[in-house]
Design a protein around this motif. Structure first.
Motif, PDB file in Angstrom:
ATOM      1  N   VAL A   1       0.850  -1.183  -0.068  1.00 41.33           N
ATOM      2  CA  VAL A   1       0.001   0.037  -0.029  1.00 41.33           C
ATOM      3  C   VAL A   1       0.861   1.122  -0.115  1.00 41.33           C
ATOM      4  O   VAL A   1       1.830   1.205   0.574  1.00 41.33           O
ATOM      5  CB  VAL A   1      -1.105   0.119   1.210  1.00 41.33           C
ATOM      6  N   VAL A   2       0.501   2.208  -0.742  1.00 37.13           N
ATOM      7  CA  VAL A   2       1.242   3.392  -0.741  1.00 37.13           C
ATOM      8  C   VAL A   2       0.496   4.679  -0.055  1.00 37.13           C
ATOM      9  O   VAL A   2      -0.620   4.701  -0.390  1.00 37.13           O
ATOM     10  CB  VAL A   2       1.620   3.957  -2.325  1.00 37.13           C
ATOM     11  N   ILE A   3       1.252   5.104   1.014  1.00 39.12           N
ATOM     12  CA  ILE A   3       0.652   6.431   1.758  1.00 39.12           C
ATOM     13  C   ILE A   3       1.509   7.559   1.822  1.00 39.12           C
ATOM     14  O   ILE A   3       2.682   7.281   2.177  1.00 39.12           O
ATOM     15  CB  ILE A   3       0.393   5.672   3.099  1.00 39.12           C
ATOM     16  N   ASP A   4       1.086   8.534   1.019  1.00 38.32           N
ATOM     17  CA  ASP A   4       1.845   9.662   1.173  1.00 38.32           C
ATOM     18  C   ASP A   4       3.232   9.571   0.387  1.00 38.32           C
ATOM     19  O   ASP A   4       4.219   9.906   0.773  1.00 38.32           O
ATOM     20  CB  ASP A   4       2.062  10.196   2.599  1.00 38.32           C
ATOM     21  N   GLY A   5       3.158   8.853  -0.610  1.00 37.21           N
ATOM     22  CA  GLY A   5       4.482   8.343  -1.383  1.00 37.21           C
ATOM     23  C   GLY A   5       5.452   7.159  -0.830  1.00 37.21           C
ATOM     24  O   GLY A   5       6.126   6.970  -1.512  1.00 37.21           O
ATOM     25  N   GLU A   6       4.837   6.881   0.341  1.00 35.51           N
ATOM     26  CA  GLU A   6       5.773   5.716   0.964  1.00 35.51           C
ATOM     27  C   GLU A   6       5.168   4.616   0.702  1.00 35.51           C
ATOM     28  O   GLU A   6       3.884   4.281   1.084  1.00 35.51           O
ATOM     29  CB  GLU A   6       6.242   5.943   2.419  1.00 35.51           C
ATOM     30  N   THR A   7       5.949   3.356   0.302  1.00 37.70           N
ATOM     31  CA  THR A   7       5.143   2.082  -0.002  1.00 37.70           C
ATOM     32  C   THR A   7       5.354   1.065   1.365  1.00 37.70           C
ATOM     33  O   THR A   7       6.596   1.131   1.866  1.00 37.70           O
ATOM     34  CB  THR A   7       5.968   1.318  -1.092  1.00 37.70           C
ATOM     35  N   PHE A   8       4.260   0.641   1.840  1.00 41.72           N
ATOM     36  CA  PHE A   8       4.642  -0.262   3.034  1.00 41.72           C
ATOM     37  C   PHE A   8       4.044  -1.677   2.504  1.00 41.72           C
ATOM     38  O   PHE A   8       3.018  -1.961   1.721  1.00 41.72           O
ATOM     39  CB  PHE A   8       3.388   0.077   3.991  1.00 41.72           C
ATOM     40  N   ARG A   9       4.688  -2.601   3.021  1.00 40.04           N
ATOM     41  CA  ARG A   9       4.062  -3.917   2.817  1.00 40.04           C
ATOM     42  C   ARG A   9       3.274  -4.435   4.065  1.00 40.04           C
ATOM     43  O   ARG A   9       3.737  -4.312   5.108  1.00 40.04           O
ATOM     44  CB  ARG A   9       5.638  -4.993   2.709  1.00 40.04           C
ATOM     45  N   TRP A  10       2.267  -5.194   3.779  1.00 38.08           N
ATOM     46  CA  TRP A  10       1.397  -5.836   4.870  1.00 38.08           C
ATOM     47  C   TRP A  10       1.194  -7.222   4.406  1.00 38.08           C
ATOM     48  O   TRP A  10       1.302  -7.789   3.347  1.00 38.08           O
ATOM     49  CB  TRP A  10       0.118  -4.955   4.715  1.00 38.08           C
ATOM     50  N   GLU A  11       0.899  -7.935   5.566  1.00 40.23           N
ATOM     51  CA  GLU A  11       0.587  -9.519   5.521  1.00 40.23           C
ATOM     52  C   GLU A  11      -0.536  -9.754   6.478  1.00 40.23           C
ATOM     53  O   GLU A  11      -0.808  -9.145   7.202  1.00 40.23           O
ATOM     54  CB  GLU A  11       1.648 -10.355   6.340  1.00 40.23           C
ATOM     55  N   ASP A  12      -1.336 -10.985   5.803  1.00 38.66           N
ATOM     56  CA  ASP A  12      -2.407 -11.083   6.790  1.00 38.66           C
ATOM     57  C   ASP A  12      -2.131 -12.059   7.473  1.00 38.66           C
ATOM     58  O   ASP A  12      -2.124 -13.439   7.204  1.00 38.66           O
ATOM     59  CB  ASP A  12      -3.462 -11.704   5.431  1.00 38.66           C
ATOM     60  N   ARG A  13      -1.544 -11.949   8.618  1.00 37.47           N
ATOM     61  CA  ARG A  13      -1.132 -12.760   9.841  1.00 37.47           C
ATOM     62  C   ARG A  13      -1.090 -11.973  11.218  1.00 37.47           C
ATOM     63  O   ARG A  13      -0.926 -10.770  11.138  1.00 37.47           O
ATOM     64  CB  ARG A  13       0.183 -13.502   9.427  1.00 37.47           C
TER      65      ARG A  13
END
Length: 173
Positions: A47-59
């Protein structure tokens, strides 16, 4: 959540946000509780928020004690649960039973992690959320037979997490 052993029982995207520490419930023997919600194997993304990319995991991030945990009894309830009172009296005595009771749930596990994080930040106030989450995961004890989508990185190890926050020792192997 307490939706049980099925895959994809963690509901709500806010619990999966990269900066959130999602807590699974375990018993006092270091096992994952049967009622504790699980993620979905291989489900994640960016997901990109304010130009920063974050990785998420369903766990979950980690597992913490959440089975038969004593806590303050609600004083606003409609009287005491007399059926559970006998057990509580036998376990902690008549003087404490009106004020405390045992519960199961991820809501009982999450405060353990809040306390661990407070200790970590006391040991090293310069930690940011990324550091905190990484240390919790790197220092957790493996739960045999459980995958990360079920129990996260494993059972929280408070001592190792605080030591790692202080910058001492080698953890995570």
């Amino acid at each position: 959540g307490n939706a049980g052993a099925g895959e994809s029982t963690i509901t709500g995207n806010f619990k999966k946000a990269p900066w959130v520490v999602a807590v699974a419930a375990g018993d006092k023997q270091g096992r994952l509780a049967g009622f504790s919600s699980r993620g979905e194997k291989g489900n994640g993304g960016e997901v990109v928020i304010d130009g920063e990319t974050f990785r998420w995991e369903d766990r979950p991030t980690v597992t913490a004690p959440g089975v038969h945990i004593y806590s303050a009894r609600a004083s606003t309830s409609n009287g005491l649960d007399l059926l559970s009172m006998d057990t509580t009296i036998a376990e902690i005595g008549p003087g404490q039973a009106p004020y405390y009771t045992a519960f199961d749930g991820t809501s009982m596990a999450a405060p353990h992690i809040a306390g661990v994080v407070a200790l970590m930040l006391e040991a090293n106030p310069s930690l940011d959320w990324r550091d905190v989450k990484a240390i919790l995961q790197q220092t957790a004890s493996n739960i045999p037979g459980r995958e990360p989508w079920e129990a996260g990185a494993g059972y929280v190890n408070t001592y190792a997490a605080v030591q790692a926050a202080r910058g001492l020792g080698q953890f995570g192997a």
